[in-house]
Motif scaffolding. Sequence first.
Motif, PDB file in Angstrom:
ATOM      1  N   VAL A  17       0.835  -1.202   0.000  1.00  0.00           N
ATOM      2  CA  VAL A  17       0.000   0.000   0.000  1.00  0.00           C
ATOM      3  C   VAL A  17       0.869   1.252   0.000  1.00  0.00           C
ATOM      4  CG1 VAL A  17      -1.651   1.352   1.368  1.00  0.00           C
ATOM      5  CG2 VAL A  17      -1.994  -1.098   1.065  1.00  0.00           C
ATOM      6  N   ARG A  18       1.917   1.260   0.798  1.00  0.00           N
ATOM      7  CA  ARG A  18       2.803   2.419   0.825  1.00  0.00           C
ATOM      8  C   ARG A  18       3.549   2.553  -0.496  1.00  0.00           C
ATOM      9  NH1 ARG A  18       1.982   6.688   1.878  1.00  0.00           N
ATOM     10  NH2 ARG A  18       1.001   5.907   3.770  1.00  0.00           N
ATOM     11  N   ALA A  19       3.966   1.427  -1.096  1.00  0.00           N
ATOM     12  CA  ALA A  19       4.681   1.483  -2.374  1.00  0.00           C
ATOM     13  C   ALA A  19       3.804   2.082  -3.463  1.00  0.00           C
ATOM     14  CB  ALA A  19       5.147   0.083  -2.779  1.00  0.00           C
ATOM     15  N   LEU A  20       2.521   1.736  -3.453  1.00  0.00           N
ATOM     16  CA  LEU A  20       1.605   2.278  -4.448  1.00  0.00           C
ATOM     17  C   LEU A  20       1.451   3.786  -4.316  1.00  0.00           C
ATOM     18  CD1 LEU A  20      -1.175  -0.455  -4.391  1.00  0.00           C
ATOM     19  CD2 LEU A  20       0.284   0.124  -6.327  1.00  0.00           C
ATOM     20  N   SER A  21       1.693   4.301  -3.106  1.00  0.00           N
ATOM     21  CA  SER A  21       1.511   5.727  -2.855  1.00  0.00           C
ATOM     22  C   SER A  21       2.729   6.554  -3.228  1.00  0.00           C
ATOM     23  CB  SER A  21       1.192   5.971  -1.370  1.00  0.00           C
ATOM     24  OG  SER A  21       0.002   5.312  -0.996  1.00  0.00           O
TER      25      SER A  21
ATOM     26  N   LEU B 230       5.311  -3.952 -11.494  1.00  0.00           N
ATOM     27  CA  LEU B 230       4.774  -4.976 -10.610  1.00  0.00           C
ATOM     28  C   LEU B 230       5.593  -6.256 -10.671  1.00  0.00           C
ATOM     29  CD1 LEU B 230       2.600  -6.098  -8.738  1.00  0.00           C
ATOM     30  CD2 LEU B 230       1.209  -6.596 -10.750  1.00  0.00           C
ATOM     31  N   VAL B 231       6.067  -6.630 -11.849  1.00  0.00           N
ATOM     32  CA  VAL B 231       6.808  -7.886 -12.003  1.00  0.00           C
ATOM     33  C   VAL B 231       8.051  -7.886 -11.130  1.00  0.00           C
ATOM     34  CG1 VAL B 231       8.082  -9.342 -13.604  1.00  0.00           C
ATOM     35  CG2 VAL B 231       5.929  -8.272 -14.326  1.00  0.00           C
ATOM     36  N   ARG B 232       8.778  -6.792 -11.154  1.00  0.00           N
ATOM     37  CA  ARG B 232      10.007  -6.712 -10.357  1.00  0.00           C
ATOM     38  C   ARG B 232       9.698  -6.773  -8.863  1.00  0.00           C
ATOM     39  NH1 ARG B 232      13.575  -1.210  -9.567  1.00  0.00           N
ATOM     40  NH2 ARG B 232      14.469  -1.811  -7.578  1.00  0.00           N
ATOM     41  N   LEU B 233       8.693  -6.029  -8.437  1.00  0.00           N
ATOM     42  CA  LEU B 233       8.343  -6.012  -7.015  1.00  0.00           C
ATOM     43  C   LEU B 233       7.833  -7.371  -6.553  1.00  0.00           C
ATOM     44  CD1 LEU B 233       6.615  -2.522  -6.746  1.00  0.00           C
ATOM     45  CD2 LEU B 233       8.864  -3.173  -5.883  1.00  0.00           C
TER      46      LEU B 233
ATOM     47  N   TRP C 167      -2.385  -4.407  -5.304  1.00  0.00           N
ATOM     48  CA  TRP C 167      -2.227  -4.098  -6.725  1.00  0.00           C
ATOM     49  C   TRP C 167      -3.477  -4.526  -7.495  1.00  0.00           C
ATOM     50  CZ3 TRP C 167       2.055  -1.624  -8.794  1.00  0.00           C
ATOM     51  CH2 TRP C 167       3.140  -1.468  -7.925  1.00  0.00           C
ATOM     52  N   ALA C 168      -4.052  -5.690  -7.123  1.00  0.00           N
ATOM     53  CA  ALA C 168      -5.272  -6.152  -7.783  1.00  0.00           C
ATOM     54  C   ALA C 168      -6.436  -5.202  -7.492  1.00  0.00           C
ATOM     55  CB  ALA C 168      -5.606  -7.564  -7.320  1.00  0.00           C
ATOM     56  N   PHE C 169      -6.531  -4.740  -6.236  1.00  0.00           N
ATOM     57  CA  PHE C 169      -7.570  -3.782  -5.881  1.00  0.00           C
ATOM     58  C   PHE C 169      -7.472  -2.541  -6.776  1.00  0.00           C
ATOM     59  CE2 PHE C 169      -8.768  -6.342  -2.493  1.00  0.00           C
ATOM     60  CZ  PHE C 169      -9.722  -5.752  -1.683  1.00  0.00           C
ATOM     61  N   GLN C 170      -6.263  -2.021  -6.909  1.00  0.00           N
ATOM     62  CA  GLN C 170      -6.071  -0.816  -7.722  1.00  0.00           C
ATOM     63  C   GLN C 170      -6.357  -1.088  -9.195  1.00  0.00           C
ATOM     64  OE1 GLN C 170      -2.051   0.794  -8.594  1.00  0.00           O
ATOM     65  NE2 GLN C 170      -2.726   2.632  -7.539  1.00  0.00           N
ATOM     66  N   ARG C 171      -5.944  -2.248  -9.668  1.00  0.00           N
ATOM     67  CA  ARG C 171      -6.133  -2.603 -11.084  1.00  0.00           C
ATOM     68  C   ARG C 171      -7.610  -2.611 -11.462  1.00  0.00           C
ATOM     69  NH1 ARG C 171      -7.169  -3.279 -15.474  1.00  0.00           N
ATOM     70  NH2 ARG C 171      -6.190  -4.527 -17.111  1.00  0.00           N
ATOM     71  N   PHE C 172      -8.472  -3.025 -10.539  1.00  0.00           N
ATOM     72  CA  PHE C 172      -9.896  -3.109 -10.827  1.00  0.00           C
ATOM     73  C   PHE C 172     -10.671  -1.901 -10.303  1.00  0.00           C
ATOM     74  CE2 PHE C 172      -8.558  -7.576 -11.032  1.00  0.00           C
ATOM     75  CZ  PHE C 172      -9.084  -7.916 -12.273  1.00  0.00           C
ATOM     76  N   GLY C 173      -9.938  -0.840  -9.965  1.00  0.00           N
ATOM     77  CA  GLY C 173     -10.588   0.415  -9.645  1.00  0.00           C
ATOM     78  C   GLY C 173     -10.998   0.604  -8.200  1.00  0.00           C
ATOM     79  N   PHE C 174     -10.481  -0.228  -7.281  1.00  0.00           N
ATOM     80  CA  PHE C 174     -10.804  -0.081  -5.865  1.00  0.00           C
ATOM     81  C   PHE C 174      -9.634   0.564  -5.128  1.00  0.00           C
ATOM     82  CE2 PHE C 174     -13.261  -3.818  -7.258  1.00  0.00           C
ATOM     83  CZ  PHE C 174     -14.535  -3.400  -6.914  1.00  0.00           C
TER      84      PHE C 174
END
Length: 329
Positions: free
Chosen positions: A222-226, A232-235, A291-298
Amino acid sequence: MAAEMAEDRVEALETAAFHMVTGIPKATADLPVAVVVEELRGHLFDCADCIFVTDREGRFTGIVRINDLLAAAPEEEIGDIVEERHGTAQLGDDQEHIALLAMEKDMIAVPVLDGAGKLVGAVPPDALLDILRHEHMEDLQRLAGIQRHRDGAAEALEAPIHDRVRRRLPWLIVGLVASTAATGVVALFEETLNANVTIAFFVPALVYIAGAIGTQAVSVAVRALSVVEVGLVRLMRDELIIGLFIGLAMGLLSALPVYLIFGDGPLAVALGLAVLGAGTVSAVVGFGLPWAFQRFGFDPALGSGPVCTIIQDVASLAIYFMLVTAIVI
């Protein structure tokens, strides 16, 4: 309609326009240092940590830190000591973007510009600290699956009891319903439990270890996304390696006491492998779920903790009982 108005009010309170102050020291680049210092005397500014430099039309060009101003020769012009590469914010920019910009650029205060690029104010240091605290509290609540409060994190602690219950309950209900899957896994291996009751002793420890690893991974994701933009593959690759190392270390630490205290080599091996497998799965799921949450708009923080807990509990129990059935029984 009332809910939409309340949401709009919250968004308005989380912008640069709300946090900025307008009483700031300004100067043009052609002014001598001695003149600027003299003009500062007798004025009480809302933010006086730096001088905001503009052109003759009021368009922002950079800042001069107070230390640099005082250290400069009196005859030097402000343009000679200005920091031109300096981040700026627009009136409607979100407060989290402003705080992250200040950290990335090592900024004392964040200049706020209008649509024409003219300086209209600045977000001062104390407001930046308030923003960081607010965003931190909000992230913690969302990680726990607590819905956002329209008046902010502090007010949420003083809200009516029924309001606080309503905000916490939804994701927990989802978790309760989904926990039947974990119960189902245990029921599938009833014969294994009946054959060796010692197997059940280590279920709480296994579930806790997997949960702790998953919670760490969710928080990091969550912090990384911010704050960063990394593939994503590397992480995910890095998190898989981290999960394997952590799972291996925890597996060895878990297996050794079982062998020494119970003298059961096969059970120690099964538990160690289960911790290794469950830890790896929890790390990957915990990191990948936001990451999945963000990918689908959540919102990537909303409910990630509870949902991750469901998945890792079911996975860890399934891995453990399958290994025990294969190795011990």
